[in-house]
Motif scaffolding. Structure first.
Motif, PDB file in Angstrom:
ATOM      1  N   ALA A  37     101.243  65.992 125.224  1.00 57.39           N
ATOM      2  CA  ALA A  37     102.287  66.780 124.569  1.00 57.39           C
ATOM      3  C   ALA A  37     101.698  68.023 123.919  1.00 57.39           C
ATOM      4  CB  ALA A  37     103.010  65.927 123.526  1.00 57.39           C
ATOM      5  N   ALA A  38     100.581  67.854 123.205  1.00 51.53           N
ATOM      6  CA  ALA A  38      99.947  68.995 122.533  1.00 51.53           C
ATOM      7  C   ALA A  38      99.520  70.051 123.539  1.00 51.53           C
ATOM      8  CB  ALA A  38      98.746  68.504 121.718  1.00 51.53           C
ATOM      9  N   TRP A  39      98.983  69.622 124.665  1.00 50.72           N
ATOM     10  CA  TRP A  39      98.539  70.553 125.705  1.00 50.72           C
ATOM     11  C   TRP A  39      99.718  71.345 126.264  1.00 50.72           C
ATOM     12  CZ3 TRP A  39      94.180  72.584 127.526  1.00 50.72           C
ATOM     13  CH2 TRP A  39      94.188  73.175 128.795  1.00 50.72           C
ATOM     14  N   SER A  57      90.291  70.702 121.700  1.00 46.88           N
ATOM     15  CA  SER A  57      89.557  71.290 120.581  1.00 46.88           C
ATOM     16  C   SER A  57      89.295  72.778 120.792  1.00 46.88           C
ATOM     17  CB  SER A  57      88.229  70.557 120.383  1.00 46.88           C
ATOM     18  OG  SER A  57      88.442  69.204 120.071  1.00 46.88           O
ATOM     19  N   GLU A  58      89.105  73.161 122.050  1.00 46.59           N
ATOM     20  CA  GLU A  58      88.769  74.548 122.359  1.00 46.59           C
ATOM     21  C   GLU A  58      89.989  75.428 122.585  1.00 46.59           C
ATOM     22  OE1 GLU A  58      86.176  74.272 125.709  1.00 46.59           O
ATOM     23  OE2 GLU A  58      84.439  73.623 124.511  1.00 46.59           O
ATOM     24  N   HIS A  59      91.181  74.837 122.645  1.00 46.03           N
ATOM     25  CA  HIS A  59      92.381  75.643 122.903  1.00 46.03           C
ATOM     26  C   HIS A  59      92.729  76.463 121.655  1.00 46.03           C
ATOM     27  CE1 HIS A  59      96.297  76.938 124.234  1.00 46.03           C
ATOM     28  NE2 HIS A  59      96.133  76.314 125.396  1.00 46.03           N
ATOM     29  N   PRO A  60      92.945  77.754 121.780  1.00 46.71           N
ATOM     30  CA  PRO A  60      93.187  78.600 120.600  1.00 46.71           C
ATOM     31  C   PRO A  60      94.467  78.287 119.841  1.00 46.71           C
ATOM     32  CG  PRO A  60      93.556  79.831 122.632  1.00 46.71           C
ATOM     33  CD  PRO A  60      92.914  78.547 123.036  1.00 46.71           C
ATOM     34  N   LEU A  61      95.409  77.586 120.482  1.00 49.69           N
ATOM     35  CA  LEU A  61      96.675  77.292 119.809  1.00 49.69           C
ATOM     36  C   LEU A  61      96.778  75.844 119.344  1.00 49.69           C
ATOM     37  CD1 LEU A  61      99.237  79.309 121.977  1.00 49.69           C
ATOM     38  CD2 LEU A  61      98.209  79.922 119.794  1.00 49.69           C
ATOM     39  N   VAL A  62      95.689  75.090 119.449  1.00 51.31           N
ATOM     40  CA  VAL A  62      95.689  73.685 119.035  1.00 51.31           C
ATOM     41  C   VAL A  62      94.845  73.515 117.770  1.00 51.31           C
ATOM     42  CG1 VAL A  62      95.086  71.317 119.657  1.00 51.31           C
ATOM     43  CG2 VAL A  62      96.014  72.855 121.399  1.00 51.31           C
ATOM     44  N   THR A  63      95.418  72.866 116.769  1.00 53.36           N
ATOM     45  CA  THR A  63      94.691  72.472 115.563  1.00 53.36           C
ATOM     46  C   THR A  63      94.717  70.952 115.474  1.00 53.36           C
ATOM     47  OG1 THR A  63      95.345  74.493 114.395  1.00 53.36           O
ATOM     48  CG2 THR A  63      94.556  72.651 113.053  1.00 53.36           C
ATOM     49  N   LEU A  91     102.883  70.015 137.164  1.00 54.49           N
ATOM     50  CA  LEU A  91     103.295  70.573 135.872  1.00 54.49           C
ATOM     51  C   LEU A  91     102.105  70.772 134.938  1.00 54.49           C
ATOM     52  CD1 LEU A  91     106.587  68.528 135.329  1.00 54.49           C
ATOM     53  CD2 LEU A  91     106.327  70.835 136.257  1.00 54.49           C
ATOM     54  N   ASP A  92     100.913  70.983 135.508  1.00 58.08           N
ATOM     55  CA  ASP A  92      99.723  71.321 134.727  1.00 58.08           C
ATOM     56  C   ASP A  92      99.386  70.239 133.709  1.00 58.08           C
ATOM     57  OD1 ASP A  92      97.559  72.829 133.690  1.00 58.08           O
ATOM     58  OD2 ASP A  92      98.841  73.749 132.162  1.00 58.08           O
ATOM     59  N   SER A  93      99.378  68.985 134.153  1.00 52.94           N
ATOM     60  CA  SER A  93      99.077  67.878 133.257  1.00 52.94           C
ATOM     61  C   SER A  93      97.605  67.877 132.854  1.00 52.94           C
ATOM     62  CB  SER A  93      99.416  66.541 133.925  1.00 52.94           C
ATOM     63  OG  SER A  93      98.835  65.456 133.226  1.00 52.94           O
ATOM     64  N   LEU A  94      97.343  67.868 131.566  1.00 55.43           N
ATOM     65  CA  LEU A  94      95.975  67.744 131.061  1.00 55.43           C
ATOM     66  C   LEU A  94      95.387  66.395 131.437  1.00 55.43           C
ATOM     67  CD1 LEU A  94      93.603  68.599 129.145  1.00 55.43           C
ATOM     68  CD2 LEU A  94      94.886  67.465 127.309  1.00 55.43           C
TER      69      LEU A  94
END
Length: 466
Positions: free
Chosen positions: A22-24, A121-127, A86-89
């Motif tokens: 979901a976060a991805w 962790s490396e995604h700029p929009l994820v905290t 659908l670009d599933s992580l």
């Protein structure tokens, strides 16, 4: 992907497979997301649930398998294909860290979890925030996904119950043992996939097989039935989910049950004695990329640890088995989704809350991640002011939404469900193939599944482009 961070963040509670997916999906849509995960190592190295062993995101607890990867003839393989579109992580990381498993998609669970953790962790929009959400999420969080899975913290579970007024539905989920490869007697066991079927990694000998004759099988069943089991008085009336039954429970249903379940001997030939059919066969599946750990397929158990090793060493080839992990049992929980959730998986009583994963009443790693994928897309779309409808029920994704929001029998009890073709609208079995040749009657059911899969992928493409 846009990187417009002017949107207010969406909050995701739970860093399992559903929450991570979901976060991805939210972040990939250009909306910031805060992922709250309560598991963290303290000074003694412990984590905060009974079943998890690490603080890694998307840790796989029960098994390392995502089951069949065959999109044409298997519903879970179809779900894999839809999620990849659908670009599933979760699917991307699984593909990157797969290990041999015949026709199944299995992963090195440590490498898989590390990859999911790294990408988020490396995604700029994820905290990522390491904290427990005790009780309902704060009222100022106007867009929340609860993806806490079967091990929801007691405080949050109670808050959900207080909000809904629903009785809590629960079932037991059991964990299979893992064995060190070097302790397996390969003079007795052999490598072969059932029917020599190749998996996504191209390996037609992905399983280790341990054969039993009738006397060995009967003695093993006696030991299973006689062995002391873990009991949970508080939950003694809680049902088991049929897709994850402990082997002792299966044995109690009939002495031949295991021979027609995880110990079935069909599609396998002992190369040391090819003319003699094994009475039963125990299969082991590779559990890590190095091939040093192997999972006992279908051997979820509630046998007490003191007798597990002794009992499983009765299996030919495992007489000297060393266990990296013994089996176990934990409680699983889910809400009454058909009554509580709408078609976009929002709680009717408080629409700011969405639910994803096993807590919604889907069962299985892939299904849980799939609900995370959809809730992530729903939440991001709402944040952008462009609400999104669920995929059509002709798709595996849409069929799962239909099931958990109202697909059960009227008046019946809502129970967890794996994806299966029975959840999709049926098609008539074809009588001729694409070349106009008549399809034998016994093969028409298989041909129908392929048509349903093709329809699903076409309909998903149309939904994604709309």
């Amino acid at each position: 992907m846009t990187t417009n961070s002017t949107y207010q963040p969406v909050h995701v509670v739970g860093g399992g497979l559903a929450g991570s997916e979901a976060a991805w999906q939210i972040a990939q849509s250009g909306v910031p997301v805060i992922l709250h995960e309560m598991r963290k190592d303290d000074a003694s190295g412990k984590v905060t649930t009974d079943a998890h062993q690490t603080d890694g995101l998307a840790e796989m607890v029960c098994s390392n398998s995502f089951r069949s990867d065959d999109w044409q003839f298997n519903a879970v393989g179809l779900l894999h294909a839809e999620m990849r579109k659908l670009d599933s992580l979760i699917m991307s990381c699984a593909d990157q860290h797969q290990v041999p498993a015949g026709g199944a998609l299995a992963v090195d669970r440590d490498g898989f979890s590390a990859e999911v953790t790294k990408r988020l962790s490396e995604h700029p929009l994820v905290t990522i925030v390491r904290e427990e959400i005790a009780g309902l999420p704060p009222a100022e969080w106007d867009n929340v996904i609860v993806a806490t899975g079967p091990l929801t913290s007691p405080a949050l579970a109670q808050a959900i119950l207080d909000l809904t007024g629903e009785g809590q539905l629960s079932f037991f989920d059991a964990i299979a043992p893992i064995i060190h490869f070097e302790s397996i007697n390969m003079d007795i066991a052999w490598r072969q996939s059932r029917y020599d079927k190749e998996g996504p990694g191209g390996d037609a000998a992905a399983y280790i097989n341990c054969p039993m004759n009738k006397a060995q099988y009967e003695a093993f069943i006696d030991a299973l039935l006689a062995g002391p089991k873990s009991e949970f008085k508080e939950w003694e009336n809680v049902p088991y989910f049929d897709g994850c039954l402990p082997i002792e429970v299966m044995a109690e249903r009939g002495r031949e049950t295991l021979r027609h379940g995880p110990m079935k001997p069909v599609g396998l030939t002992n190369p040391r004695d090819p003319t003699v059919k094994s009475y039963a066969i125990v299969q082991l599946r590779q559990d890590n990329a190095l091939g040093t750990l192997w999972n006992m397929v279908g051997f979820q158990t509630k046998l007490k640890h003191g007798v597990q090793a002794e009992t499983f060493r009765m299996i030919p080839g495992l007489e000297n088995a060393q266990f990296a992990r013994l089996g176990g049992l934990h409680r699983n929980t889910f809400i009454n989704s058909p009554k509580l959730l709408d078609k976009s998986l929002r709680m009717k009583a408080q629409p700011r809350l969405r639910f994803a994963g096993q807590v919604t009443g889907v069962e299985g790693y892939v299904e849980s991640a799939a609900m995370g994928l959809l809730t992530g897309r729903f939440a991001a779309a709402d944040r952008k002011g462009a609400p999104l409808d669920a995929p059509p029920p002709t798709t595996a994704l849409g069929a799962l939404v239909e099931h958990i929001t109202g697909g059960h029998l009227e008046g019946g009890s809502f129970q967890p469900m794996n994806i299966n073709y029975g959840l999709l609208p049926p098609l008539e079995a074809p009588k001729v193939d694409e070349d106009g040749k008549k399809i034998p009657l016994k093969e028409r059911g298989r041909a129908k599944k392929r048509l349903m899969s093709i329809r699903a992928l076409n309909d998903l493409d149309a939904w994604a482009k709309a």
